[in-house]
Design an enzyme around this catalytic site. Structure first.
Site, PDB file in Angstrom:
ATOM      1  N   SER A  88      -9.721   3.726  -8.767  1.00  0.00           N
ATOM      2  CA  SER A  88      -9.161   2.700  -7.864  1.00  0.00           C
ATOM      3  C   SER A  88      -8.901   3.263  -7.246  1.00  0.00           C
ATOM      4  O   SER A  88      -9.439   4.389  -6.659  1.00  0.00           O
ATOM      5  CB  SER A  88      -7.781   2.767  -8.751  1.00  0.00           C
ATOM      6  N   LYS A  89      -9.079   2.456  -5.583  1.00  0.00           N
ATOM      7  CA  LYS A  89      -8.673   2.589  -4.944  1.00  0.00           C
ATOM      8  C   LYS A  89      -7.522   3.766  -4.080  1.00  0.00           C
ATOM      9  O   LYS A  89      -7.473   4.374  -3.514  1.00  0.00           O
ATOM     10  CB  LYS A  89      -8.215   1.601  -3.215  1.00  0.00           C
ATOM     11  N   ARG A  90      -6.031   3.593  -5.206  1.00  0.00           N
ATOM     12  CA  ARG A  90      -5.264   4.430  -4.996  1.00  0.00           C
ATOM     13  C   ARG A  90      -6.039   5.873  -5.212  1.00  0.00           C
ATOM     14  O   ARG A  90      -5.317   6.998  -4.467  1.00  0.00           O
ATOM     15  CB  ARG A  90      -4.262   4.114  -6.113  1.00  0.00           C
ATOM     16  N   ASP A 134      -7.587   7.125  -2.195  1.00  0.00           N
ATOM     17  CA  ASP A 134      -6.235   7.446  -0.736  1.00  0.00           C
ATOM     18  C   ASP A 134      -5.551   8.772  -1.209  1.00  0.00           C
ATOM     19  O   ASP A 134      -5.487   9.573  -0.195  1.00  0.00           O
ATOM     20  CB  ASP A 134      -5.728   5.889  -0.840  1.00  0.00           C
ATOM     21  N   GLU A 136      -4.816  -2.900   7.327  1.00  0.00           N
ATOM     22  CA  GLU A 136      -5.395  -1.221   7.147  1.00  0.00           C
ATOM     23  C   GLU A 136      -7.016  -0.820   6.806  1.00  0.00           C
ATOM     24  O   GLU A 136      -7.764  -2.153   6.228  1.00  0.00           O
ATOM     25  CB  GLU A 136      -4.327  -1.543   5.509  1.00  0.00           C
TER      26      GLU A 136
END
Length: 510
Positions: free
Chosen positions: A262-264, A267, A285
């Site tokens: 995922s994007k998380r 990050d 963002e």
């Protein structure tokens, strides 16, 4: 030989394109090109509530940067358009009506409150409410109402959805090109909504109708759509259409191997999960992109190809044409593919060192300008930069790395590595370095090989250890004990600069 291959990539424009989506597009593209087929881009924008204005262009830009452009799609007509579902919405109701007429679908007038009541009632009894053969003939739909009652409700403007009527007591035998035979008991299927109360089709209906009308021969998509395969096959059967072949790609997993990437995760661990940088126009963002992080598109694509596919050989580096020739859908695995950050950088490094020095030099120019600031010379000799690149690129992965590896080619050191100086700059070193500077000043043929020969001859004639000269000399020219061959550094920066740096070091460290 497979006949007339037509595949499609059908993303929803609800935000940036995840690398999982790019991989789906890539595998469709490779399959199409391997079989001289057509790769179609279809924008599935029926969910207007989640529509993001710049997402469609982002998808197109991402595919183009990744060098997997579509043959047909928005802006590229191929006789099967329109290629946006929002522009096809008038089509879908007539196909929903066909299913109503044939008895494969029905009107459902159940209100939200009625459905909530049934869900809560089932929950209290420790059961799960599923709208299907168990209860559909007891609920508020056209299976329990007369034709007159149904028509009256429609005429009154009562809200309704159209549901698919799943068959009872049947074992579906499905074939997947990756997973083989899959058996599904139709009794466990719910009666999915095909047409919503807002007059728009659901994904299931629009997807099947579009794939049929666009003559899609193979549906290659993510594993998350595997639970929908039974319904889709049943819809093809209900319409009396030929069913395409299905292939469901494995998930791309987190670096830990647990759960979908995922994007998380990106990050948290500092790597991109999108091909291009994406700016959310509502929140401002900004999400990282592989392009902006300095990755080459061919390295990015090579990396993606190995997330779930393996050629069955030891070879890992493939051009796009080589990928097309080697690609075989049968060699795509069933289990999830773990994303490896370091392996991604390894692919980039391999492509970086294979690039022409002159091409890397052009990429390095903005990095130089950033670091040199006002002292940056816009007329800086590109040939000089190219020669520098040839000496240092083997240890680089990105253009930005080159500054740390070779800043001394553009700036004389102003300070010296303290630990190295303490160890290598001893009593008498300054005198030796002054002698070296005089010797270098008198070299007429200032070529790399001749510089090396003269320094070695001088050290031998002095009967001293090479380390006593070479380490302080490197410290003088570089400011640290790093960098390529010393004679190459001296040759590139030139005789005058070499002598000046040695004498400056003597003055500062003397």
């Amino acid at each position: 030989m497979i006949n007339k291959v037509r595949v499609r990539f059908a993303p929803s424009p609800t935000g940036p394109l995840h690398i999982g989506g790019v991989r789906t597009a890539l595998f469709n593209y490779l399959f199409a090109k391997k079989h001289n087929g057509t790769f179609v881009l279809r924008i599935e924008d029926t969910d207007q509530n989640r529509y993001v204005a710049n997402a469609e262009q982002y998808i197109i830009d991402s595919l183009n940067w990744s060098r997997i452009p579509f043959d047909e799609g928005p802006g590229k007509k191929g006789g099967y358009g329109p290629y946006r579902q929002s522009e096809r919405k008038e089509l879908y109701k007539q196909y929903a009506d066909i299913l109503i007429s044939s008895g494969h679908a029905y009107y459902a007038f159940d209100t939200t409150e009625e459905l909530d009541f049934h869900r809560n009632d089932h929950q209290e009894k420790g059961k799960t409410f599923i709208y299907n053969w168990h209860n559909r003939e007891k609920l508020n739909n056209s299976l329990t109402l007369s034709l007159e009652e149904v028509q009256e409700k429609i005429n009154k403007g009562d809200k309704y959805v159209i549901r698919f009527k799943s068959p009872v007591d049947e074992i579906l035998e499905l074939q997947d090109m990756i997973r083989g035979e899959i058996k599904i008991d139709t009794n466990i299927l719910d009666d999915k909504i095909l047409f919503k109360s807002d007059g728009m089709p659901t994904y299931h209906l629009a997807n099947i109708v579009d794939d049929h009308l666009m003559e899609i021969s193979h549906v290659i998509r993510g594993e998350e759509w595997l639970p929908s395969m039974a319904l889709h096959v049943l819809l093809y059967r209900a319409f009396g259409w030929d069913t395409p072949e299905f292939a469901h790609l494995p998930l791309i997993l987190k670096p830990t191997g647990k759960g979908k990437l995922s994007k998380r995760d990106g990050d948290k661990l500092g790597f991109p999960v999108f091909p291009l940088e994406y700016r959310n126009e509502e929140t401002g963002e900004v999400s990282k992109g592989y392009r902006e992080d300095g990755y080459f598109s061919d390295a990015f694509i090579n990396m993606l190809a190995f997330l779930g596919w393996n050629p069955g050989t030891e070879e890992e580096l493939f051009t796009l044409d080589e990928l097309i020739n080697a690609f075989d859908i049968a060699k795509v695995g069933k289990s999830g593919a773990k994303f490896d950050v370091e392996k991604t950088k390894w692919f980039q490094h391999q492509y970086f060192i294979q690039k022409e020095d002159s091409a890397i030099a052009k990429l390095f120019l903005p990095v130089l300008e950033q670091h040199l600031g006002n002292s940056f010379d816009k007329d800086l000799d590109l040939d000089y930069i190219t020669k520098v690149i040839g000496l240092i690129k083997e240890r680089a992965t990105f253009a930005e790395d080159l500054w740390g590896l070779g800043s001394f080619f553009f700036l004389a050191p102003e300070s010296y590595d303290e630990k190295a100086a303490k160890k290598n700059w001893k009593e008498g070193t300054a005198d030796l370095m002054l002698e070296v500077s005089t010797m270098i000043e008198n070299i007429t043929d200032f070529s790399s090989q001749n510089i090396e020969n003269r320094i070695k001859e001088w050290i031998t004639s002095k009967e001293i250890g090479f380390g006593k000269v070479m380490q302080p000399l490197r410290l003088s020219l570089v400011g640290a004990l790093k960098g390529p061959h010393l004679s190459d550094i001296a040759f590139l920066i030139g005789r005058g600069e070499t002598v000046n740096r040695i004498r400056s070091a003597v003055e500062k460290l003397g």
